[in-house]
Design a protein around this motif. Structure first.
Motif, PDB file in Angstrom:
ATOM      1  N   TYR A   3      21.074 -26.282 -28.049  1.00  0.00           N
ATOM      2  CA  TYR A   3      22.361 -26.938 -27.814  1.00  0.00           C
ATOM      3  C   TYR A   3      23.352 -25.899 -27.315  1.00  0.00           C
ATOM      4  CZ  TYR A   3      26.665 -29.511 -28.610  1.00  0.00           C
ATOM      5  OH  TYR A   3      27.880 -30.119 -28.445  1.00  0.00           O
ATOM      6  N   LEU A   4      24.002 -26.189 -26.188  1.00  0.00           N
ATOM      7  CA  LEU A   4      24.907 -25.213 -25.577  1.00  0.00           C
ATOM      8  C   LEU A   4      26.376 -25.568 -25.712  1.00  0.00           C
ATOM      9  CD1 LEU A   4      22.859 -24.508 -22.348  1.00  0.00           C
ATOM     10  CD2 LEU A   4      22.948 -23.148 -24.447  1.00  0.00           C
ATOM     11  N   GLY A   5      26.685 -26.757 -26.187  1.00  0.00           N
ATOM     12  CA  GLY A   5      28.082 -27.126 -26.373  1.00  0.00           C
ATOM     13  C   GLY A   5      28.476 -28.312 -25.528  1.00  0.00           C
ATOM     14  N   ILE A   6      29.742 -28.569 -25.492  1.00  0.00           N
ATOM     15  CA  ILE A   6      30.293 -29.735 -24.808  1.00  0.00           C
ATOM     16  C   ILE A   6      30.807 -29.344 -23.429  1.00  0.00           C
ATOM     17  CG2 ILE A   6      32.126 -31.471 -24.875  1.00  0.00           C
ATOM     18  CD1 ILE A   6      31.931 -31.347 -27.930  1.00  0.00           C
ATOM     19  N   ILE A   7      30.414 -30.131 -22.431  1.00  0.00           N
ATOM     20  CA  ILE A   7      30.925 -29.961 -21.072  1.00  0.00           C
ATOM     21  C   ILE A   7      31.988 -31.027 -20.872  1.00  0.00           C
ATOM     22  CG2 ILE A   7      30.352 -30.108 -18.623  1.00  0.00           C
ATOM     23  CD1 ILE A   7      27.555 -29.093 -19.362  1.00  0.00           C
ATOM     24  N   GLY A  12      38.581 -33.651 -12.206  1.00  0.00           N
ATOM     25  CA  GLY A  12      37.464 -33.764 -11.274  1.00  0.00           C
ATOM     26  C   GLY A  12      36.465 -32.627 -11.330  1.00  0.00           C
ATOM     27  N   ASN A  13      36.676 -31.668 -12.214  1.00  0.00           N
ATOM     28  CA  ASN A  13      35.756 -30.537 -12.371  1.00  0.00           C
ATOM     29  C   ASN A  13      35.126 -30.559 -13.752  1.00  0.00           C
ATOM     30  OD1 ASN A  13      36.307 -29.220  -9.825  1.00  0.00           O
ATOM     31  ND2 ASN A  13      38.293 -28.690 -10.672  1.00  0.00           N
ATOM     32  N   LEU A  14      33.944 -29.967 -13.863  1.00  0.00           N
ATOM     33  CA  LEU A  14      33.292 -29.837 -15.155  1.00  0.00           C
ATOM     34  C   LEU A  14      33.575 -28.461 -15.726  1.00  0.00           C
ATOM     35  CD1 LEU A  14      29.823 -31.452 -14.384  1.00  0.00           C
ATOM     36  CD2 LEU A  14      31.772 -32.488 -15.542  1.00  0.00           C
ATOM     37  N   THR A  15      34.002 -28.424 -16.964  1.00  0.00           N
ATOM     38  CA  THR A  15      34.278 -27.167 -17.662  1.00  0.00           C
ATOM     39  C   THR A  15      33.169 -26.965 -18.679  1.00  0.00           C
ATOM     40  OG1 THR A  15      36.644 -27.541 -17.422  1.00  0.00           O
ATOM     41  CG2 THR A  15      35.964 -25.913 -19.048  1.00  0.00           C
ATOM     42  N   GLU A  25      20.746 -18.970 -15.084  1.00  0.00           N
ATOM     43  CA  GLU A  25      20.503 -18.094 -13.940  1.00  0.00           C
ATOM     44  C   GLU A  25      21.078 -18.712 -12.672  1.00  0.00           C
ATOM     45  OE1 GLU A  25      16.382 -17.128 -13.671  1.00  0.00           O
ATOM     46  OE2 GLU A  25      16.270 -16.549 -15.765  1.00  0.00           O
ATOM     47  N   SER A  26      20.896 -20.010 -12.539  1.00  0.00           N
ATOM     48  CA  SER A  26      21.361 -20.712 -11.352  1.00  0.00           C
ATOM     49  C   SER A  26      22.775 -21.235 -11.577  1.00  0.00           C
ATOM     50  CB  SER A  26      20.418 -21.874 -11.063  1.00  0.00           C
ATOM     51  OG  SER A  26      20.902 -22.647  -9.998  1.00  0.00           O
ATOM     52  N   ARG A  27      23.547 -21.319 -10.535  1.00  0.00           N
ATOM     53  CA  ARG A  27      24.908 -21.844 -10.642  1.00  0.00           C
ATOM     54  C   ARG A  27      25.019 -23.230 -10.021  1.00  0.00           C
ATOM     55  NH1 ARG A  27      26.894 -19.140 -14.662  1.00  0.00           N
ATOM     56  NH2 ARG A  27      26.820 -16.927 -14.339  1.00  0.00           N
ATOM     57  N   THR A  28      23.914 -23.765  -9.536  1.00  0.00           N
ATOM     58  CA  THR A  28      23.902 -25.092  -8.936  1.00  0.00           C
ATOM     59  C   THR A  28      23.035 -26.005  -9.790  1.00  0.00           C
ATOM     60  OG1 THR A  28      24.104 -24.128  -6.738  1.00  0.00           O
ATOM     61  CG2 THR A  28      23.359 -26.401  -6.843  1.00  0.00           C
ATOM     62  N   TYR A  29      23.533 -27.201 -10.072  1.00  0.00           N
ATOM     63  CA  TYR A  29      22.822 -28.134 -10.929  1.00  0.00           C
ATOM     64  C   TYR A  29      22.735 -29.492 -10.274  1.00  0.00           C
ATOM     65  CZ  TYR A  29      23.914 -24.454 -14.150  1.00  0.00           C
ATOM     66  OH  TYR A  29      24.025 -23.219 -14.723  1.00  0.00           O
ATOM     67  N   GLY A  36      21.840 -44.105 -20.905  1.00  0.00           N
ATOM     68  CA  GLY A  36      23.271 -43.850 -20.867  1.00  0.00           C
ATOM     69  C   GLY A  36      23.611 -42.373 -20.920  1.00  0.00           C
ATOM     70  N   ASP A  37      22.594 -41.513 -20.830  1.00  0.00           N
ATOM     71  CA  ASP A  37      22.817 -40.068 -20.935  1.00  0.00           C
ATOM     72  C   ASP A  37      22.747 -39.404 -19.575  1.00  0.00           C
ATOM     73  OD1 ASP A  37      22.964 -40.085 -23.781  1.00  0.00           O
ATOM     74  OD2 ASP A  37      20.784 -40.272 -23.830  1.00  0.00           O
ATOM     75  N   ILE A  38      23.546 -38.365 -19.400  1.00  0.00           N
ATOM     76  CA  ILE A  38      23.537 -37.586 -18.167  1.00  0.00           C
ATOM     77  C   ILE A  38      22.988 -36.208 -18.489  1.00  0.00           C
ATOM     78  CG2 ILE A  38      24.962 -36.528 -16.370  1.00  0.00           C
ATOM     79  CD1 ILE A  38      26.854 -38.921 -16.688  1.00  0.00           C
ATOM     80  N   LEU A  39      21.994 -35.788 -17.704  1.00  0.00           N
ATOM     81  CA  LEU A  39      21.388 -34.476 -17.880  1.00  0.00           C
ATOM     82  C   LEU A  39      21.739 -33.599 -16.690  1.00  0.00           C
ATOM     83  CD1 LEU A  39      17.790 -35.646 -18.889  1.00  0.00           C
ATOM     84  CD2 LEU A  39      19.673 -35.075 -20.410  1.00  0.00           C
ATOM     85  N   LEU A  40      22.105 -32.357 -16.954  1.00  0.00           N
ATOM     86  CA  LEU A  40      22.326 -31.375 -15.891  1.00  0.00           C
ATOM     87  C   LEU A  40      21.087 -30.495 -15.839  1.00  0.00           C
ATOM     88  CD1 LEU A  40      26.006 -30.224 -16.495  1.00  0.00           C
ATOM     89  CD2 LEU A  40      25.158 -31.849 -14.808  1.00  0.00           C
TER      90      LEU A  40
END
Length: 73
Positions: A3-7, A12-15, A25-29, A36-40
């Motif tokens: 678990y990495l925390g809450i985004i 309009g941006n994701l924090t 490692e990657s900065r693009t998702y 009903g769940d969203i996965l990055l």
């Protein structure tokens, strides 16, 4: 799984939380919706990998459903 925390979505941006940066490692998702769940997921997401994720998610959902049905008895 870790678990990495809450985004949060703000203006309009994701924090993302600082803990997310420790394992990334990657900065693009790529974002996918499962139920009903969203996965990055780290990009690129090919058909084989997407199929495997869908298979595992469906298996997990079915297992959870059986557990809930068992508890309801």
């Amino acid at each position: 799984m870790k678990y990495l925390g809450i985004i949060k979505q703000q203006n309009g941006n994701l924090t993302i939380p600082d803990s997310f940066q420790e394992v990334v490692e990657s900065r693009t998702y790529e974002a996918i919706q499962v139920g009903g769940d969203i996965l990055l997921l780290a990009a690129p997401l090919d058909r084989e990998r997407l199929g495997r994720i869908e298979e595992l998610a469906n298996r997990s959902i079915e297992k959870h459903r059986r557990t809930l049905e068992g508890l309801a008895r």
